[in-house]
Motif scaffolding. Structure first.
Motif, mmCIF file in Angstrom:
data_model
loop_
_atom_site.group_PDB
_atom_site.id
_atom_site.type_symbol
_atom_site.label_atom_id
_atom_site.label_comp_id
_atom_site.label_asym_id
_atom_site.label_seq_id
_atom_site.Cartn_x
_atom_site.Cartn_y
_atom_site.Cartn_z
ATOM 1 N N GLY A 1 0.770 -1.227 0.000
ATOM 2 C CA GLY A 1 0.000 0.000 0.000
ATOM 3 C C GLY A 1 0.799 1.273 0.000
ATOM 4 N N ASN B 1 -7.664 2.907 -0.848
ATOM 5 C CA ASN B 1 -6.245 2.624 -0.650
ATOM 6 C C ASN B 1 -5.371 3.625 -1.405
ATOM 7 O OD1 ASN B 1 -4.035 0.729 0.285
ATOM 8 N ND2 ASN B 1 -3.662 0.718 -1.918
ATOM 9 N N THR B 2 -5.835 4.081 -2.594
ATOM 10 C CA THR B 2 -5.081 5.090 -3.343
ATOM 11 C C THR B 2 -4.990 6.384 -2.546
ATOM 12 O OG1 THR B 2 -6.107 4.148 -5.333
ATOM 13 C CG2 THR B 2 -4.818 6.148 -5.603
ATOM 14 N N ARG C 1 -5.178 6.591 0.666
ATOM 15 C CA ARG C 1 -4.274 6.328 1.794
ATOM 16 C C ARG C 1 -2.818 6.444 1.338
ATOM 17 N NH1 ARG C 1 -3.808 3.535 6.859
ATOM 18 N NH2 ARG C 1 -1.771 4.222 7.598
ATOM 19 N N GLN C 2 -2.519 5.924 0.131
ATOM 20 C CA GLN C 2 -1.166 6.073 -0.401
ATOM 21 C C GLN C 2 -0.770 7.544 -0.492
ATOM 22 O OE1 GLN C 2 -1.451 4.029 -4.198
ATOM 23 N NE2 GLN C 2 -0.072 2.438 -3.451
#
Length: 459
Positions: free
Chosen positions: A46, A65-66, A68-69
């Motif tokens: 991630g 998740n993107t 979060r990245q």
């Protein structure tokens, strides 16, 4: 540091982009990163990964998740990331997320900012519980909004697209007043007018000329009172646009429907001419590779003075800046790159360049950005010449790195901040001129140049 940020061009991409093709070497743009690439793959687990090659041709949709990245990437890699407030990042992300949903009439009940504490991981957990799997379009907007909240125009997120095959297309309007990169200048005042038209383009064939004032685009007014209308950008970047134009010399108002068509791709080049009194005028459209040597070559036979026209210069390579400055002075600091903590690193003139010994006047405007501002500040702070025109764009930042997110988008984050030779902040403020001489729509339409006239008076 040095990212193109100037008047708009409606070219092959169909987007509002800079009029000069030279993206900054130090800004680590997508092109620069991909040119040095071997592979490009987001790290497992991630985390965002430093970009080393083009993004994959296909990538999954933007997910939570993107986001979060991107959140972790900013906190870990932006120059002030260690002291950023995670609460503010997530607030900006949710604001952009909900605004995107509202624009699409897809808002959801119960979507509100949770209680945040400033603990990075705990705040993300609370945020993720609210957003859930999320809406891909709104999540893309959230990433853009979060990065925009840094108030650093060189920090941005891009979604690279492969170049179109065949000849370039566009409307041919290659410059607009009040435009800075992908947005309008917040300091702009009426009117909005055309500054450059590509020859033999649809705009040229429609009789559009520099100085023509844009009153409306697809019925959207260019200004609301004295405030530029940011909503106009969508109309100006579409494939077909209906422009309501006023010619300043006659007052005639007409409506022109413009549709994209073939345009001639123009490579940047330095041009020059001799002015009365032995003064050499040199136009520098960008600090592209080799620009400094092109300027120096045109000044070798000059014995008196030079007017260096940087209006519309959106930036380029910092190496070209220090090399050209080396033709006017040696042993000078041109700028500083400063980390969050520790000593600033000084950038200096290239003293391998022979001195020209010429008097210097530099013409600037609000489309002079990034490397252009780097050069202008060095001239002003070191007393190398006189600045004439208008304050520069205020769009200069430190060298950046490119990071690949799992949806194929690229996050660009400066590693240091840029300061001028006097250790002043230029980003968001710009470099002030010594003599104010703006170009108006009527000036362009009639061929007058107040900045150049003032420069000759000074020389």
């Amino acid at each position: 540091m040095i990212r193109t940020f100037c008047a708009a061009v409606l070219l092959a991409t169909g987007t509002l982009s800079a009029s000069l093709p030279a993206p900054t070497v130090q800004a680590a743009t997508v092109q620069a990163a991909t040119a040095q690439a071997a592979t490009a793959q987001a790290a497992t687990g991630g985390a965002c990964a430093r970009m080393t090659a083009p993004p994959p041709e296909s990538a999954p949709p933007t997910s939570a998740n993107t986001l979060r990245q991107a959140y972790d990437c900013v906190l870990d890699n932006y120059y002030s990331g260690p002291v950023l407030d995670s609460k503010a990042l997530l607030r900006d992300a949710l604001a952009a997320y909900t605004q995107d949903l509202m624009r699409r009439e897809a808002d959801t009940a119960g979507l509100r900012l949770p209680a945040l504490t400033g603990d990075r991981d705990a705040d993300w957990t609370a945020f993720a519980d609210v957003v859930g799997t999320g809406d891909p379009g709104a999540l893309r907007a959230a990433i853009t909004g979060m990065v925009a909240g840094l108030h650093d125009n060189h920090a941005r997120v891009e979604r690279p697209t492969p170049p179109r095959e065949g000849e370039p297309t566009g409307t041919g309007i290659a410059g607009l007043s009040a435009v800075q990169g992908p947005r309008f200048d917040p300091a702009a005042r009426p009117p909005l007018f055309v500054t450059r038209v590509l020859p033999r383009s649809p705009a040229d064939k429609a009789g559009i000329r520099p100085g023509d004032i844009i009153l409306k685009a697809d019925g959207i007014p260019a200004f609301i009172g004295d405030t530029v209308n940011q909503s106009l950008i969508g109309a100006l970047t579409s494939g077909t646009v209906r422009l309501t134009l006023k010619r300043p010399t006659t007052g005639r108002v007409r409506t022109v429907k413009l549709t994209e068509g073939p345009v001639e791709e123009q490579q940047p080049a330095v041009t020059s001419k001799t002015l009365p009194g032995g003064v050499t005028y040199v136009k520098v459209p960008g600090f592209f590779q080799g620009a400094a040597d092109q300027v120096i070559d045109r000044l070798k036979d000059t014995s008196k003075a030079v007017v260096l026209d940087l209006r519309g210069n959106g930036g380029g390579s910092p190496r070209e800046v220090t090399r050209l400055l080396g033709a006017f002075a040696h042993g000078r600091v041109t700028s500083y790159f400063c980390p969050l903590k520790g000593e600033c690193a000084a950038n200096r003139t290239d003293d391998t360049v022979p001195l020209l010994g010429l008097r210097l006047v530099v013409l600037t405007d609000r489309a002079c950005a990034s490397a252009c501002e780097d050069f202008s500040a060095a001239v002003k702070d070191n007393g190398l010449g006189i600045l004439v025109g208008t304050r520069t764009a205020g769009a200069v930042s430190g060298p950046a790195e490119a990071y690949l997110l799992d949806d194929g988008s690229v996050l660009l984050l400066p590693k240091v901040r840029h300061l001028g030779p006097a250790r002043e902040t230029i980003d968001t403020i710009g470099v002030p001129v010594d003599h104010y001489a703006p170009m108006t729509a009527l000036d362009l339409a009639t061929g007058r140049d107040p900045g150049l006239a003032k420069a000759l008076d000074l020389l």
